[in-house]
Design an enzyme around this catalytic site. Structure first.
Site, PDB file in Angstrom:
ATOM      1  NE  ARG A  37      -4.204  -1.763   1.733  1.00 18.95           N
ATOM      2  CZ  ARG A  37      -5.089  -2.247   2.570  1.00 18.95           C
ATOM      3  NH1 ARG A  37      -4.942  -2.076   3.866  1.00 18.95           N
ATOM      4  NH2 ARG A  37      -6.142  -2.900   2.126  1.00 18.95           N
ATOM      5  CE  LYS A 199     -21.011 -13.779   9.358  1.00 17.82           C
ATOM      6  NZ  LYS A 199     -21.255 -12.837  10.438  1.00 17.82           N
ATOM      7  N   GLY A 355      -8.959  -8.910   0.147  1.00 16.01           N
ATOM      8  CA  GLY A 355      -7.675  -9.373   0.695  1.00 16.01           C
ATOM      9  C   GLY A 355      -7.342 -10.809   0.353  1.00 16.01           C
ATOM     10  N   GLY A 378     -13.834  -4.023   0.101  1.00 12.79           N
ATOM     11  CA  GLY A 378     -15.198  -3.585   0.409  1.00 12.79           C
ATOM     12  C   GLY A 378     -15.683  -2.505  -0.545  1.00 12.79           C
TER      13      GLY A 378
HETATM   14  P1  AMP Z   1     -15.205 -12.162   3.268  1.00  9.65           P
HETATM   15  O1  AMP Z   1     -14.531 -11.243   4.232  1.00  9.65           O
HETATM   16  O2  AMP Z   1     -16.691 -12.158   3.348  1.00  9.65           O
HETATM   17  O3  AMP Z   1     -14.672 -12.032   1.865  1.00  9.65           O
HETATM   18  O4  AMP Z   1     -14.839 -13.626   3.754  1.00  9.65           O
HETATM   19  C1  AMP Z   1     -13.535 -14.100   3.799  1.00  9.65           C
HETATM   20  C2  AMP Z   1     -13.523 -15.272   4.752  1.00  9.65           C
HETATM   21  O5  AMP Z   1     -14.441 -16.248   4.303  1.00  9.65           O
HETATM   22  C3  AMP Z   1     -12.206 -15.981   4.841  1.00  9.65           C
HETATM   23  O6  AMP Z   1     -11.676 -15.743   6.110  1.00  9.65           O
HETATM   24  C4  AMP Z   1     -12.561 -17.456   4.656  1.00  9.65           C
HETATM   25  O7  AMP Z   1     -11.924 -18.298   5.594  1.00  9.65           O
HETATM   26  C5  AMP Z   1     -14.045 -17.461   4.887  1.00  9.65           C
HETATM   27  N1  AMP Z   1     -14.725 -18.583   4.226  1.00  9.65           N
HETATM   28  C6  AMP Z   1     -14.697 -18.917   2.924  1.00  9.65           C
HETATM   29  N2  AMP Z   1     -15.389 -20.049   2.700  1.00  9.65           N
HETATM   30  C7  AMP Z   1     -15.880 -20.446   3.881  1.00  9.65           C
HETATM   31  C8  AMP Z   1     -16.679 -21.551   4.284  1.00  9.65           C
HETATM   32  N3  AMP Z   1     -17.076 -22.479   3.426  1.00  9.65           N
HETATM   33  N4  AMP Z   1     -16.985 -21.652   5.603  1.00  9.65           N
HETATM   34  C9  AMP Z   1     -16.556 -20.727   6.467  1.00  9.65           C
HETATM   35  N5  AMP Z   1     -15.819 -19.663   6.135  1.00  9.65           N
HETATM   36  C10 AMP Z   1     -15.467 -19.519   4.862  1.00  9.65           C
END
Ligand code: AMP
Length: 403
Positions: A37, A199, A355, A378
């Site tokens: 960055r 999520k 990330g 984001g």
């Molecule tokens: P986000 O910040 O929403 O992009 O989510 C990233 C996070 O999603 C990472 O830390 C991953 O470990 C988690 N992740 C991805 N797939 C899964 C899954 N099947 N179950 C639980 N966590 C997950």
């Protein structure tokens, strides 16, 4: 609307109060573990100095929650900046008040000043008008090069801007807006969006907005399980957001009537427990055992997703396909990184944000092949969801240029 850029205005002899994103990762001892960055800001800073402007930089680092915390000081960032450029760097140990004023008074043409962590003051995230005014006193014109925080209305991204006639984008911000803007403009078809992450709540709006705009949305990661549950499939202990099941069902219905193909995984890697020590196997999504959880996409899914990506003219990717931090569940994300890079080599335009996705590209050694690696996970999602970015909206329109 195109924004006024730092390239469009007279900079000579003017202090350019510049919001940068120096929110770098630190190790337990507070050492910088990745200076991407800081490097990414260099072209804007060197441009301002070359045009005779005097950059006064402000950034946040971590989440000090309004308290001064020595280990979240930007001083090590000032030191690293000094190693990366031959331009002399000055540092103020507060972003407002006497230390900031003194540094700005002492700054000469050909130098750069960096203010201490904005978030040592809770007034920053509260977008406090008095704090914004104090910041505004430190510059003659305002520049924003921190795309990663443009979706937040904070004092340094929004409040401060009302005190400036000229509010310009930096070169990095220009690049982000150009690349992300082109996705929603006239993208080469097929346009494929690959969305993953924990999520569905974080991605639901972008899925909804992209229906009818992209040709395919490939859904992976934890968020896929809320879709499955909505379709009546038993997902064991996989991550599900029950409050969104109805919404997700409605989106699946909308997708059927749209021109967009919404593709969910066909198979997944399941584990008897979260983490690296459980028993693992690959199953069809309809065969997830009770008490097991899906932590990565399976090989059929990867073959299908890779095939769709290979045929794409434009690709947007944000979010891992599985629990990428654990090597046993990183295969899906890594395979997508490879597929996106390969498609780019074959002529597709690719934009990757977030990330984990960017980390996967770096791990696979393919980051250089991507058309545009966004610095805002984001912010890029909010942009692609059609939402206004307060930090961008606050900039002057290019049409405000004197003719
Ligand atoms: P986000 O910040 O929403 O992009 O989510 C990233 C996070 O999603 C990472 O830390 C991953 O470990 C988690 N992740 C991805 N797939 C899964 C899954 N099947 N179950 C639980 N966590 C997950």
């Amino acid at each position: 609307m195109k924004k006024l850029s730092v390239q469009d205005v007279e900079l000579r002899g003017r202090r350019v109060l510049t919001r940068v994103d120096f929110n770098v990762p630190l190790d337990a001892e507070g050492r910088i573990t990745d200076d991407t960055r800081i490097r990414a800001a260099l072209s804007t800073l060197e441009f301002i100095v070359a045009r005779g402007g005097i950059p006064v930089l402000m950034s946040h680092l971590g989440r000090p929650k309004g308290q001064r915390q020595d280990k979240l000081s930007l001083r090590p960032v000032a030191d690293r900046l000094a190693e990366l450029t031959s331009i002399p760097i000055r540092f103020a140990n507060d972003c407002v008040g006497e230390p900031a004023k003194k540094m700005v008074d002492d700054l000469k043409e050909g130098e750069i000043g960096l203010l201490e962590n904005l978030r040592f003051h809770s007034a920053e995230t509260e977008n406090d008008p008095a704090f914004a005014m104090q910041l505004a006193e430190l510059g003659d014109i305002y520049a924003n090069d921190a795309f990663g925080t443009a979706h937040r209305a904070h004092a340094s991204t929004v409040g401060v801007t009302r005190h400036f006639d000229q509010r310009v984008s930096g070169l990095l911000m220009d690049k982000e807006l150009e690349n992300l803007g082109s996705l929603l403009g006239n993208p080469r078809r097929p346009f494929v969006a690959v969305l993953g992450g924990a999520k569905v709540s974080g991605k639901i709006e972008v899925i909804e907005f992209l229906l009818g705009k992209v040709d395919a949305i490939l859904v992976g990661g934890g968020m896929a399980f809320t879709f499955f549950k909505g379709h009546g499939i038993d997902v064991g202990k996989s991550l599900v957001e029950d409050s969104l099941i109805e919404k997700v069902r409605a989106i699946s219905e909308l997708a059927k009537e749209s021109t967009t193909q919404l593709l969910l995984p066909q198979d997944v890697i399941v584990s008897s427990e979260f983490g690296e020590h459980g028993e693992r196997k690959e199953v069809l999504v309809t065969d997830i055992p009770e008490n097991w959880q899906g932590l990565d996409v399976g090989s059929r899914t990867l073959a299908q997703f890779s095939d769709v990506i290979a045929k794409a003219g434009t690709i947007f990717w944000n979010g891992p396909m599985g629990v990428f931090e654990i090597p046993a569940f990183a295969k899906g994300t890594r395979a997508i990184a490879r597929a996106v890079a390969k498609a780019t080599d074959a002529g597709a335009q690719s934009v990757v944000g977030g990330g984990d996705s960017v980390a996967a590209l770096t791990q696979m050694g393919v980051a250089q092949q991507i058309s545009h690696v966004s610095t805002g996970g984001g912010a890029s999602i909010e942009f692609l969801a059609g939402k206004p970015l307060p930090g961008v909206d606050a900039l002057s329109d290019a049409s405000s240029l004197p003719v």
